[in-house]
Scaffold this active site. Sequence first.
Site, PDB file in Angstrom:
ATOM      1  N   GLU A  35       0.695  -1.293  -0.197  1.00 37.55           N
ATOM      2  CA  GLU A  35      -0.066  -0.152  -0.336  1.00 37.55           C
ATOM      3  C   GLU A  35       1.026   1.363   0.338  1.00 37.55           C
ATOM      4  O   GLU A  35       0.600   2.581  -0.729  1.00 37.55           O
ATOM      5  CB  GLU A  35      -0.834  -0.220   0.720  1.00 37.55           C
ATOM      6  N   HIS A  37       3.695   1.860  -2.065  1.00 33.01           N
ATOM      7  CA  HIS A  37       3.927   1.840  -3.214  1.00 33.01           C
ATOM      8  C   HIS A  37       2.861   2.304  -4.058  1.00 33.01           C
ATOM      9  O   HIS A  37       2.582   3.501  -4.546  1.00 33.01           O
ATOM     10  CB  HIS A  37       4.316   1.023  -3.497  1.00 33.01           C
ATOM     11  N   GLY A 147       9.322   7.614  -0.723  1.00 39.31           N
ATOM     12  CA  GLY A 147       8.055   8.201   0.460  1.00 39.31           C
ATOM     13  C   GLY A 147       9.112   8.288   1.229  1.00 39.31           C
ATOM     14  O   GLY A 147      10.639   8.213   1.595  1.00 39.31           O
ATOM     15  N   ARG A 187      10.276  -5.425   3.762  1.00 38.99           N
ATOM     16  CA  ARG A 187      10.748  -7.015   4.867  1.00 38.99           C
ATOM     17  C   ARG A 187       9.896  -6.845   5.430  1.00 38.99           C
ATOM     18  O   ARG A 187      10.656  -7.884   6.626  1.00 38.99           O
ATOM     19  CB  ARG A 187      12.403  -6.045   5.274  1.00 38.99           C
TER      20      ARG A 187
END
Length: 281
Positions: A35, A37, A147, A187
């Site tokens: 979400e 990205h 981001g 990750r």
Amino acid sequence: MKTVTDIENMQSYAEKTRREGKVIALVPTMGFLHEGHLSLIRMADKAADLVVTSIYVNPTQFGPSEDVDQYPRDIDHDTTLAQQAGTDVLFVPTDKAMYPQGYQTFVTAEKLTRSLCGAFRPTHFRGVTTIVTKLFNIVKPHIAIFGQKDAQQAIVIRQMTRDLNFDVEIKVAPIIRHEDGLAMSSRNKYLTPQQRSEAPVLYQSLCEAQKMIEGGERNPNVVKKYTQKMIDTIASSKIDYIEIVDAVTLEAVREIKGNILIALAVYIGKARLIDNILIKV
Ligand code: PAF
């Protein structure tokens, strides 16, 4: 949506799009989209006529003992998600195309890359600035979106864009979190169920730090100690750093005032997670 793997095809498509007077936005990613990205892709879709999402696990930004081979990949799922979020072109180059035999040119930002993650991953930002430069030259975007979760990366990219006179507007999108506060990250997939249930402590510790500062605490060491204590309650955690820095220069502050970034990088098991919070005092 079309998928392009060839650099020359991507370049000529970008040139044609520019000739037509259309605005191109680039969302660079390493795939395994979540979400976070998708929020960048949606932002790009609002800002531009053509949204190019790149998916490339860039080997030069991983250190020799890091997780480049294990880094999660799922190109089929990514293709569906990228399209749904508004991508027009998915650019998925190969290692051979990006770093052909004999490759030897790198882009390095200096001072900003020495602290925080740069102190623990000494070659990381050199890999990031190099691949982003290449993507800028291939995709020819008017806008590129990153981001805030990678706060240092966003600041380094802005600096590089200014220093090298790239005609690209850098936009930074807010961190997207799970309901329990954990910042979304590819990750997070490395976390065991137990570690996943403990990982929200990272964000909770940042929120506690914010509360202390709002309550008048101005000594960064006091705030850092408290944050560290909270994170140490996670059995499998290993702190790389918790730092309170100037939000522009990324230099550690002696007194908490002005625009402040509290940033941390913590291993939980084998997942190295980063998070941060911006505070204006
Ligand atoms: O933030 C990332 O996923 C990567 O560092 C980036 C910007 C795609 C460069 O490989």
